[in-house]
Design a protein around this motif. Sequence first.
Motif, short mmCIF file in Angstrom:
data_model
loop_
_atom_site.label_atom_id
_atom_site.label_comp_id
_atom_site.label_asym_id
_atom_site.label_seq_id
_atom_site.Cartn_x
_atom_site.Cartn_y
_atom_site.Cartn_z
N TYR A 1 0.94 -1.20 -0.08
CA TYR A 1 -0.01 0.08 -0.09
C TYR A 1 0.79 1.06 0.03
O TYR A 1 1.83 1.31 0.88
CB TYR A 1 -0.87 -0.18 1.18
N VAL A 2 0.76 2.07 -0.84
CA VAL A 2 1.70 3.35 -1.06
C VAL A 2 1.25 4.76 -1.66
O VAL A 2 -0.25 4.39 -1.83
CB VAL A 2 2.74 2.86 -2.50
N HIS A 3 1.71 5.66 -1.32
CA HIS A 3 1.09 6.83 -1.69
C HIS A 3 2.13 7.37 -3.10
O HIS A 3 3.20 6.80 -3.11
CB HIS A 3 1.41 7.81 -0.66
N THR A 4 1.49 8.27 -3.79
CA THR A 4 2.28 8.99 -4.82
C THR A 4 2.83 10.51 -4.46
O THR A 4 2.50 10.67 -3.43
CB THR A 4 1.27 9.06 -6.16
N ASP A 5 3.61 10.83 -5.42
CA ASP A 5 4.32 12.10 -5.29
C ASP A 5 3.92 13.05 -6.52
O ASP A 5 4.08 12.67 -7.64
CB ASP A 5 5.77 11.85 -5.03
N PRO A 6 3.90 14.11 -6.32
CA PRO A 6 3.56 15.16 -7.46
C PRO A 6 4.77 14.96 -8.56
O PRO A 6 4.49 15.23 -9.84
CB PRO A 6 3.44 16.32 -7.15
N SER A 7 5.93 14.71 -8.14
CA SER A 7 7.13 14.58 -9.07
C SER A 7 7.05 13.10 -9.97
O SER A 7 8.10 13.21 -10.67
CB SER A 7 8.34 14.67 -8.31
#
Length: 274
Positions: free
Chosen positions: A127-133
């Motif tokens: 389970y992960v989150h994303t980043d704007p970059s």
Amino acid sequence: MEKWRSTDDLEVSSTACSTSGDFEREGLQDRSKPRKLWPLPCLRLGFEVILVLVLVGVVGSQGAASRKSTGSLAYGPTMPRRPVILGNTAGFGPDIEYHNHEMLWNTTEMNHIHHNWAGLFPKGRGYVHTDPSDDFQIVHPPFSMDNVLEKGDHHDGYIMAVFHQLHCLSIITTALGTSQAEWKAMDDFTVEHRAHCVEYLRQSIICNADTTLEGETGSWTTSTGWGQTHSCVDYEALLDWANDRSIWDLDAKLLPESFSFKAAAAENGSNYGG
């Protein structure tokens, strides 16, 4: 030698674009006479050639852009790859045992193998989150989950497909000893979940179709699949990325047995389930 006439340019065809025109006769050129100007048909031909070259360049660039947008489209992080030989554990997680024959009839051994599979997962179980970059395309909004690990908690995130697939294979493996009568007596949610996993894995295998050409690898192999060299994702790099982006740390605990994306999403008013 013939004299140059002022009307000569009018008699030149669209394919006769020599600047020397009638001054050349049998390889000789009279440099004492005024040099002929480019005829209008030649200018037109030159313009058409330039136009064709420009059009070819535009079409080519559009084709390349189209190939990039369709053939190289990524919906998740791109990982480095390396050659790995199937048939041993090297390159596929910690160098421990992930299967044996006895697990098919011995519950204790199956539990031991199932425990070893935990090492294949990152600390957040994928389970992960994303980043704007991030340089990949995100198609869907994240799952929004409440009251997962404890009452009042809230988490937004995605699950990486590879760990969803491993999860499905894991629960199918632990159910190998289940009889048909036991399946029939199970609750609908459990049966639906297992059936979903079979179809999910089928589609995932086809989606990520491995086109490696398998051949003769020697007598040491007990299956035609072992000993084959495949181009594989660097699993250590994959685990590093997933650990860095984990939305929670489950090293000391597991998700509740009752956890499901559908239930968590429904509680939070989301339309997205897993």
